[in-house]
Design an enzyme around this catalytic site. Structure first.
Site, PDB file in Angstrom:
ATOM      1  N   GLN A 193     -11.963   5.991  35.230  1.00 13.68           N
ATOM      2  CA  GLN A 193     -13.084   5.184  34.724  1.00 13.68           C
ATOM      3  C   GLN A 193     -12.729   4.378  33.478  1.00 13.68           C
ATOM      4  O   GLN A 193     -13.585   3.662  32.957  1.00 13.68           O
ATOM      5  CB  GLN A 193     -14.292   6.079  34.416  1.00 13.68           C
ATOM      6  CG  GLN A 193     -14.885   6.773  35.620  1.00 13.68           C
ATOM      7  CD  GLN A 193     -15.465   5.825  36.662  1.00 13.68           C
ATOM      8  OE1 GLN A 193     -15.752   4.662  36.378  1.00 13.68           O
ATOM      9  NE2 GLN A 193     -15.625   6.318  37.880  1.00 13.68           N
TER      10      GLN A 193
ATOM     11  N   CYS B  36     -19.844  14.150  41.571  1.00 13.58           N
ATOM     12  CA  CYS B  36     -18.600  14.941  41.597  1.00 13.58           C
ATOM     13  C   CYS B  36     -18.292  15.522  40.224  1.00 13.58           C
ATOM     14  O   CYS B  36     -17.111  15.587  39.829  1.00 13.58           O
ATOM     15  CB  CYS B  36     -17.417  14.118  42.104  1.00 13.58           C
ATOM     16  SG  CYS B  36     -17.554  13.697  43.820  1.00 13.58           S
TER      17      CYS B  36
HETATM   18  N1  PLP Z   1     -11.810  10.967  38.043  1.00 10.48           N
HETATM   19  C1  PLP Z   1     -12.881  10.270  37.674  1.00 10.48           C
HETATM   20  C2  PLP Z   1     -13.301  10.275  36.232  1.00 10.48           C
HETATM   21  C3  PLP Z   1     -13.600   9.542  38.617  1.00 10.48           C
HETATM   22  O1  PLP Z   1     -14.674   8.839  38.245  1.00 10.48           O
HETATM   23  C4  PLP Z   1     -13.170   9.545  39.970  1.00 10.48           C
HETATM   24  C5  PLP Z   1     -13.941   8.839  41.009  1.00 10.48           C
HETATM   25  O2  PLP Z   1     -15.117   8.616  40.887  1.00 10.48           O
HETATM   26  C6  PLP Z   1     -12.032  10.281  40.295  1.00 10.48           C
HETATM   27  C7  PLP Z   1     -11.385  10.977  39.311  1.00 10.48           C
HETATM   28  C8  PLP Z   1     -11.518  10.321  41.704  1.00 10.48           C
HETATM   29  O3  PLP Z   1     -11.084   9.059  42.095  1.00 10.48           O
HETATM   30  P1  PLP Z   1     -10.650   8.767  43.604  1.00 10.48           P
HETATM   31  O4  PLP Z   1     -11.803   9.205  44.465  1.00 10.48           O
HETATM   32  O5  PLP Z   1     -10.428   7.294  43.641  1.00 10.48           O
HETATM   33  O6  PLP Z   1      -9.426   9.550  43.879  1.00 10.48           O
END
Ligand code: PLP
Length: 405
Positions: free
Chosen positions: A197, A363
């Site tokens: 982010q 998440c």
């Molecule tokens: N870390 C953070 C802070 C996130 O916001 C996200 C996705 O929303 C992720 C990790 C995981 O990213 P990705 O789904 O692109 O692997």
């Protein structure tokens, strides 16, 4: 940047002009990125690295140029420090597996924070289970910022790695990662920064941060889905064992044993997403043309403006209100009796008015548990959003509330 560079934004949803405020989940793509993918498949597609023929050489050069563009964008010293992954999640799993294999033993400690995304929690939990290590969590203060004093007390000879988010995907808070890194390094502990982010919203510089590892995803940075990167300082990557076995990551394979390729290929088993890397490079150059500091200022302005407007609506609570944020904010709404209006109802009524926000735990269930709510309504901005869209969102929220109340 021209808003008209993003064709998806012109459409109507439920008869209303789309307002896309779900950029923290994924960003929309400019035409140059969409064209890059078409161009790759229609003019130079061929598997990379092993080919002697023309197309393979063109494809290889495009893939490696993209690595250089991204290395420069994040301020890596050497493009071998940029490993392509499928995204932030794979980068963190890769680090947990390889670092864990080499450096984590029973009783060792890994530190994360209370505001992490599941992908910066679960790989470490899995590692801790495998190695009987301990996962420790930096608590939050009442204002939802990291409790750095508690963090400092946690650092000990047992600490082997710290992994924290640069920017919270729920709260939008920009964590003081420079201080987190400085304190860890004072104890000789390496730090991984989850930049999923931050990289879309702020200029990030590996030399200024001095982090040991950094992860991010292309799809949140105006690039394609399915590709991301794990940055690691050379001196760390050189010490890590391979992650997956297969083609490309080897030097020689014999029944008597296998020797491994040099960096970065040692960590890139199989056919890489060379179309994705190329399109990501195009997206990165697009962001650079728009100017990363201007993108950050613009999104900061939208966040501040949205917070101001939200503060005028009765019963709205913005989390971490007043703190600087990187393009993301979360809120909940309470009725006249102080009862929470379920975020799902708000999300549905906003969608019916063409406003796309995200609701739920994003998440980050441990953080949502700590906030003692079933979820939040998350509003997140991209470079193409504007104040008039915030006005549309505020009017839509007021209409939703008048219906619910
Ligand atoms: N870390 C953070 C802070 C996130 O916001 C996200 C996705 O929303 C992720 C990790 C995981 O990213 P990705 O789904 O692109 O692997």
């Amino acid at each position: 940047m021209l808003r008209s560079d993003f064709p998806i934004l012109t459409q109507q949803v439920h008869g209303r002009q789309l307002v896309y405020f779900d950029n923290a989940a994924t960003s929309q793509k400019p035409q140059c990125v969409i064209d890059a993918i078409g161009e790759a498949y229609s003019t130079w597609n061929a598997n990379i690295h092993r080919g002697t023929h023309h197309l393979s050489q063109v494809a290889t050069a495009k893939h490696e140029q993209a690595r250089t563009i991204l290395a420069q964008m994040i301020g890596a010293k050497d493009s071998r420090e940029v490993l392509f992954t499928r995204g932030t999640t794979e980068g963190l799993n890769m680090l947990a597996f390889t670092f864990g294999q080499e450096f984590i033993n029973q009783g060792d400690e890994i530190i994360v924070s209370a505001m992490e995304h599941h992908s910066n929690i679960v790989p470490w939990q899995m590692l801790c289970e495998r190695k009987r290590a301990v996962l420790r969590v930096i608590p939050l203060r009442d204002d939802l910022t990291l409790d750095l004093q508690a963090y400092e007390r946690m650092l000990s000879p047992r600490t082997k790695l710290v992994s924290v988010a640069h920017v919270s995907n729920v709260l939008g808070i920009i964590n003081p990662v420079e201080e987190v890194i400085r304190l860890a390094h004072a104890h000789g502990v390496p730090v991984c920064i989850d930049g999923a982010q931050s990289a879309p919203h702020l200029p990030v510089d590996m030399q200024a941060l001095d982090c040991d590892f950094f992860v991010c995803s292309a799809h949140k940075m105006y690039g394609p889905t399915g590709i991301g990167l794990l940055y690691g300082k050379l001196q760390w990557l050189e010490q890590l064992p391979p992650y997956q076995g297969g083609g490309e990551m080897i030097e020689h394979v014999h029944w008597s044993g296998t020797t491994y390729n040099v960096l970065p290929y040692r960590f890139e088993a199989g056919t890489p997403d060379y179309v994705g890397s190329y399109a990501w490079g195009v997206a990165a150059q697009y962001m650079q043309r728009c100017g990363l500091p201007s993108i950050a200022d613009h999104e900061q302005d939208l966040t501040t403006y949205a917070e101001q407007q939200l503060s005028l609506i009765d019963g709205v609570r913005v989390y971490a209100a007043g703190l600087p944020k990187a393009g993301v904010l979360s809120l909940n709404v309470y009725d006249a009796r102080g009862k929470l209006v379920h975020p799902f109802d708000i999300g549905t009524l906003l969608d019916q008015q063409g406003v796309a926000v995200r609701i739920g735990h994003h998440c980050a269930e441990p953080l949502i548990d700590a906030l003692q709510v079933p979820g939040t309504v998350r509003v997140s901005f991209g470079m193409y959003n504007c104040r008039s869209e915030v006005d549309v969102f505020i009017a839509a929220l007021q209409r939703a509330l008048s219906m619910l109340r």
